[in-house]
Motif scaffolding. Structure first.
Motif, PDB file in Angstrom:
ATOM      1  N   GLY A 265       1.213  -1.088  -0.073  1.00  0.00           N
ATOM      2  CA  GLY A 265       0.269  -0.233  -0.032  1.00  0.00           C
ATOM      3  C   GLY A 265       0.721   1.378  -0.121  1.00  0.00           C
ATOM      4  O   GLY A 265       0.501   2.503  -0.543  1.00  0.00           O
ATOM      5  N   LEU A 266       1.802   1.409   1.062  1.00  0.00           N
ATOM      6  CA  LEU A 266       2.938   2.282   0.646  1.00  0.00           C
ATOM      7  C   LEU A 266       3.853   2.638  -0.851  1.00  0.00           C
ATOM      8  O   LEU A 266       3.848   3.626  -1.282  1.00  0.00           O
ATOM      9  CB  LEU A 266       4.237   2.161   1.848  1.00  0.00           C
ATOM     10  CG  LEU A 266       4.821   3.986   2.186  1.00  0.00           C
ATOM     11  CD1 LEU A 266       4.546   4.487   2.303  1.00  0.00           C
ATOM     12  CD2 LEU A 266       5.543   2.664   3.091  1.00  0.00           C
ATOM     13  N   ALA A 267       4.338   1.788  -0.599  1.00  0.00           N
ATOM     14  CA  ALA A 267       4.437   1.608  -2.404  1.00  0.00           C
ATOM     15  C   ALA A 267       3.904   1.936  -4.011  1.00  0.00           C
ATOM     16  O   ALA A 267       4.009   2.997  -4.316  1.00  0.00           O
ATOM     17  CB  ALA A 267       4.990   0.414  -3.174  1.00  0.00           C
ATOM     18  N   ASN A 269       1.535   4.101  -3.096  1.00  0.00           N
ATOM     19  CA  ASN A 269       1.172   5.674  -3.552  1.00  0.00           C
ATOM     20  C   ASN A 269       2.987   6.327  -3.286  1.00  0.00           C
ATOM     21  O   ASN A 269       2.558   7.300  -3.654  1.00  0.00           O
ATOM     22  CB  ASN A 269       0.743   5.960  -1.438  1.00  0.00           C
ATOM     23  CG  ASN A 269      -0.257   6.495  -1.236  1.00  0.00           C
ATOM     24  OD1 ASN A 269      -1.198   7.016  -2.213  1.00  0.00           O
ATOM     25  ND2 ASN A 269      -0.398   6.491   0.259  1.00  0.00           N
ATOM     26  N   VAL A 270       3.496   5.594  -2.997  1.00  0.00           N
ATOM     27  CA  VAL A 270       4.836   6.784  -3.923  1.00  0.00           C
ATOM     28  C   VAL A 270       4.726   6.654  -5.126  1.00  0.00           C
ATOM     29  O   VAL A 270       4.638   7.510  -5.671  1.00  0.00           O
ATOM     30  CB  VAL A 270       6.032   5.465  -3.128  1.00  0.00           C
ATOM     31  CG1 VAL A 270       6.897   6.004  -3.463  1.00  0.00           C
ATOM     32  CG2 VAL A 270       6.126   6.072  -1.598  1.00  0.00           C
ATOM     33  N   VAL A 271       4.552   5.191  -5.651  1.00  0.00           N
ATOM     34  CA  VAL A 271       4.481   5.796  -7.223  1.00  0.00           C
ATOM     35  C   VAL A 271       3.451   6.033  -7.569  1.00  0.00           C
ATOM     36  O   VAL A 271       3.501   7.122  -8.920  1.00  0.00           O
ATOM     37  CB  VAL A 271       3.902   4.274  -7.491  1.00  0.00           C
ATOM     38  CG1 VAL A 271       3.152   3.713  -9.090  1.00  0.00           C
ATOM     39  CG2 VAL A 271       5.209   3.229  -7.712  1.00  0.00           C
ATOM     40  N   LEU A 272       2.298   6.305  -7.258  1.00  0.00           N
ATOM     41  CA  LEU A 272       1.175   7.803  -7.819  1.00  0.00           C
ATOM     42  C   LEU A 272       1.129   8.592  -6.892  1.00  0.00           C
ATOM     43  O   LEU A 272       1.620   9.811  -8.739  1.00  0.00           O
ATOM     44  CB  LEU A 272      -0.501   7.761  -6.647  1.00  0.00           C
ATOM     45  CG  LEU A 272      -1.075   8.199  -6.805  1.00  0.00           C
ATOM     46  CD1 LEU A 272      -1.841   8.180  -8.675  1.00  0.00           C
ATOM     47  CD2 LEU A 272      -2.028   8.336  -5.570  1.00  0.00           C
ATOM     48  N   SER A 273       1.974   9.424  -6.181  1.00  0.00           N
ATOM     49  CA  SER A 273       2.907  10.892  -6.012  1.00  0.00           C
ATOM     50  C   SER A 273       4.111  11.120  -7.250  1.00  0.00           C
ATOM     51  O   SER A 273       3.969  12.103  -7.378  1.00  0.00           O
ATOM     52  CB  SER A 273       3.385  10.715  -5.161  1.00  0.00           C
ATOM     53  OG  SER A 273       4.229  10.145  -4.924  1.00  0.00           O
ATOM     54  N   ARG A 274       4.656  10.139  -8.052  1.00  0.00           N
ATOM     55  CA  ARG A 274       5.602  10.335  -9.451  1.00  0.00           C
ATOM     56  C   ARG A 274       5.477  10.323 -10.052  1.00  0.00           C
ATOM     57  O   ARG A 274       5.482  11.243 -11.359  1.00  0.00           O
ATOM     58  CB  ARG A 274       7.129   9.199  -8.469  1.00  0.00           C
ATOM     59  CG  ARG A 274       7.059   9.234  -7.632  1.00  0.00           C
ATOM     60  CD  ARG A 274       8.825   8.525  -8.114  1.00  0.00           C
ATOM     61  NE  ARG A 274       9.618   7.916  -6.494  1.00  0.00           N
ATOM     62  CZ  ARG A 274      10.195   7.728  -5.934  1.00  0.00           C
ATOM     63  NH1 ARG A 274      10.568   6.641  -7.381  1.00  0.00           N
ATOM     64  NH2 ARG A 274      11.086   7.821  -5.008  1.00  0.00           N
ATOM     65  N   HIS A 275       4.412   9.901  -9.884  1.00  0.00           N
ATOM     66  CA  HIS A 275       3.125   9.244 -12.030  1.00  0.00           C
ATOM     67  C   HIS A 275       1.952  10.033 -12.086  1.00  0.00           C
ATOM     68  O   HIS A 275       1.189  10.258 -13.112  1.00  0.00           O
ATOM     69  CB  HIS A 275       3.715   8.260 -12.576  1.00  0.00           C
ATOM     70  CG  HIS A 275       4.968   7.357 -12.451  1.00  0.00           C
ATOM     71  ND1 HIS A 275       5.695   7.965 -13.179  1.00  0.00           N
ATOM     72  CD2 HIS A 275       4.788   6.758 -11.144  1.00  0.00           C
ATOM     73  CE1 HIS A 275       6.982   6.615 -12.849  1.00  0.00           C
ATOM     74  NE2 HIS A 275       6.586   6.400 -11.781  1.00  0.00           N
TER      75      HIS A 275
END
Length: 401
Positions: A265-267, A269-275
């Protein structure tokens, strides 16, 4: 007579002061997330200790979610004029005392109303922390500042859920509630020391609320959040007993599965914030909801804990990111209405949790655990369909959104 605190100007907090506020509010959101997740995490011991059914234990999630759903917009209006330093510190204090009383509750009849009152703190803290950070941060740093403090929820899923599961199995559910109480007390002191006085974001107008409630497309986007939450919490509210009773997982395996889910789930969110700026928030919502639907569809093939760890990856990857994408989607669709939209979207998250927990409990009573994933899949497919309809309407006529 005491001199009133000076009012902080919008976008005027930067440097060490902003960083200190970010850290305090991130920890506050971590604490709020741990408290929201304490029931599903420790549900195995809770139902065993109180001698109640799994479905009845799950209603602690429902009553808490309903309270947070109704409380978020109502308390936002009622407490709009409060200094955010005082409001957020007192909210965490309330949260801590509430969970302490829950830990001391003699039985289910006392625990249920205490839980409903305690989680009102979550209805206040998360949206008001976001509004406060958005108000304090300079415009160039606003987006990152807000998303940073919401990482606290993702960290709660990585650390809080498995910790609650372990504590519940090893020491009992009351100790898990007690941990939340301690975290909230620490958070209250931290917020009081870190935030500047005089943070008072603009009060939402009645006109803004009216525009949101009467706009069919924007309300449809908010309903997507509720349907998505219902789809996930139909099963997730009862996932700890599902792991034990259906998969035969040991207490350690239950904790590891929660940690695995939270890490993905954390991963996500991180991917979303970048793309998200490149692919668009609406498309991101569709992709993440599709992954959740896929996991729910193939869930029965997982008959062992290690198989469940693989099956749940698409679901875990999208669980928090889909909500974050919804927040970005609403903010881009109608920036002037964003405060009202985000408050209602917070309510929709909790409404979905309540609907999912209630429908899941009814299904367990009627047909057992085996049918939960079908109901969850149905809610998720409805969310996907409505999300696609809203995206097409906004694309065709963005000027009238």
């Amino acid at each position: 007579m005491a001199t009133p605190s000076p009012v902080v100007a919008a976008g005027s907090v930067d440097g060490p002061a902003l960083l200190a506020s970010q850290r305090a509010l991130l920890f506050g959101n971590f604490t709020i997330g741990c408290g929201v997740m304490v029931v599903p995490g420790s549900l195995n011991d809770l139902v065993r200790s109180l001698e109640i059914s799994v479905a009845l234990g799950g209603q602690l999630i429902s009553v808490g979610a309903i309270g947070m759903c109704l409380g978020a917009p109502l308390l936002a209006a009622l407490l709009a004029g409060w200094d955010r330093r005082r409001l957020l510190a007192l909210t965490l204090l309330w949260y801590g005392l509430g969970h302490l009383l829950c830990a001391l509750a003699p039985g289910y009849a006392a625990l249920l109303p205490l839980r409903a009152l305690a989680v009102l703190g979550a209805a206040v803290f998360t949206p008001q922390a976001g509004a406060a950070m958005g108000f304090m941060a300079p415009p160039a740093k606003r987006g990152r500042a807000i998303t940073t403090i919401f990482l606290g929820w993702s960290l709660a899923s990585v650390l809080g859920m498995p910790l609650h599961a372990y504590i519940g199995e090893a020491f009992g559910w009351r100790w898990a509630f007690g941990l939340v109480a301690v975290l909230a007390m620490v958070g209250a002191v931290w917020v009081w020391r870190a935030l500047p006085s005089g943070v008072r974001p603009p009060v939402l107008s009645l006109r803004a609320w009216s525009e949101v409630f009467t706009h069919p497309v924007l309300m449809a986007v908010i309903v997507v959040t509720a349907l998505s939450g219902a789809g996930q919490f139909t099963l997730f509210a009862y996932i700890a007993p599902y792991y034990r009773q259906v998969l035969g997982a040991t207490p350690l395996e239950v904790s590891l599965l929660f940690m695995w889910f939270g890490a993905w789930g954390l991963a996500g969110n991180v991917v979303l914030s970048r793309h998200v700026d490149r692919i668009g928030a609406a498309r991101a919502v569709g992709l993440y909801l599709t992954g959740i639907a896929l996991s729910l569809l193939i869930l029965p093939v997982a008959t062992r804990p290690w198989m469940m760890a693989l099956v749940m990856i698409p679901w875990a990857f999208g669980t928090f990111a889909s909500n974050s994408a919804q927040q970005a989607r609403l903010g881009h669709a109608a920036p002037l209405l964003a405060p009202a939209l985000l408050a209602l979207n917070t309510s929709a998250i909790y409404l979905g949790q309540a609907i999912g927990a209630m429908s899941g409990g009814a299904i367990i009573n009627a047909a057992g655990f085996g049918a939960l994933h079908w109901a969850g899949l149905g809610w998720t497919l409805l969310a996907l369909a409505l999300s696609g309809w809203a995206a097409r309407r906004i694309q065709r006529d963005p000027a009238h959104v």
